[in-house]
Design an enzyme around this catalytic site. Structure first.
Site, mmCIF file in Angstrom:
data_model
loop_
_atom_site.group_PDB
_atom_site.id
_atom_site.type_symbol
_atom_site.label_atom_id
_atom_site.label_comp_id
_atom_site.label_asym_id
_atom_site.label_seq_id
_atom_site.Cartn_x
_atom_site.Cartn_y
_atom_site.Cartn_z
ATOM 1 N N HIS A 7 0.835 -1.208 0.000
ATOM 2 C CA HIS A 7 0.000 0.000 0.000
ATOM 3 C C HIS A 7 0.860 1.244 0.000
ATOM 4 O O HIS A 7 2.049 1.186 0.326
ATOM 5 C CB HIS A 7 -0.987 0.032 1.173
ATOM 6 C CG HIS A 7 -0.348 0.025 2.533
ATOM 7 N ND1 HIS A 7 -0.100 -1.126 3.239
ATOM 8 C CD2 HIS A 7 0.097 1.037 3.320
ATOM 9 C CE1 HIS A 7 0.455 -0.832 4.400
ATOM 10 N NE2 HIS A 7 0.606 0.484 4.482
ATOM 11 N N HIS A 79 3.902 7.236 3.651
ATOM 12 C CA HIS A 79 4.859 6.139 3.498
ATOM 13 C C HIS A 79 4.435 5.184 2.382
ATOM 14 O O HIS A 79 3.309 5.236 1.900
ATOM 15 C CB HIS A 79 5.069 5.376 4.817
ATOM 16 C CG HIS A 79 3.877 4.644 5.347
ATOM 17 N ND1 HIS A 79 3.013 5.181 6.268
ATOM 18 C CD2 HIS A 79 3.391 3.398 5.092
ATOM 19 C CE1 HIS A 79 2.063 4.307 6.561
ATOM 20 N NE2 HIS A 79 2.267 3.214 5.859
ATOM 21 N N GLU A 130 7.693 1.283 4.930
ATOM 22 C CA GLU A 130 7.158 0.250 5.817
ATOM 23 C C GLU A 130 7.402 -1.095 5.126
ATOM 24 O O GLU A 130 7.206 -1.214 3.913
ATOM 25 C CB GLU A 130 5.647 0.467 6.019
ATOM 26 C CG GLU A 130 4.982 -0.584 6.893
ATOM 27 C CD GLU A 130 3.480 -0.354 7.090
ATOM 28 O OE1 GLU A 130 2.878 0.421 6.316
ATOM 29 O OE2 GLU A 130 2.920 -0.957 8.015
HETATM 30 CO CO CO Z 1 1.124 1.461 6.231
#
Ligand code: CO
Length: 136
Positions: A7, A79, A130
């Site tokens: 994502h 992020h 991440e």
């Molecule tokens: Co995230």
């Protein structure tokens, strides 16, 4: 080491308004808001054919994204999340390469119930990364 983009996260001041933009203006499927007090955020996922967009709203006075949203009052990309096969092996490789892993380097359980780690943006071209372990 890196797999697919799981994502891309966008931090927003008002998650209901941001959800409406994705649902009504952009015509995407959005999930119901989910409060994650351990992470200091409320999250909504925009479900796309090839990835997801994670909308994040600060939750609580000590939310880690509060400063970001204050600096970016209309929201901003926060992020990028990449999948990895083995998060501990990825961490060990990164630490050995001199990269900084945030939060003491111990994975936390993220919004999908899978272990995640965050990497210092100064070591990765100014982008907060991440890593999320793929389900086994
Ligand atoms: Co995230």
């Amino acid at each position: 080491m890196l797999g697919r983009v799981n994502h891309i996260a966008i931090a927003v001041p008002d998650i209901a308004a941001a959800s409406a933009i994705y649902r009504d203006t952009l015509g995407a499927e959005v999930t119901a808001p989910q409060a994650l007090p351990d992470h200091g955020v409320t999250v909504v996922f925009v479900l796309l054919p090839n990835t997801k967009i994670e909308l994040l709203e600060p939750l609580g006075a000590d939310s880690t994204i509060l400063g970001f949203v204050t600096k970016n009052p209309s929201g901003g990309i926060h992020h990028i999340c990449y999948e990895v096969d083995d998060i501990l092996a990825a961490r060990d490789h990164l630490v050995a390469s001199g990269a900084r892993v945030l939060g003491g380097g111990e994975p936390k359980i993220g919004s999908h119930g899978l272990p995640v780690l965050f990497l210092h943006p100064k070591d990765f071209n100014g982008a907060l990364i991440e890593l999320e372990e793929k389900p086994r």
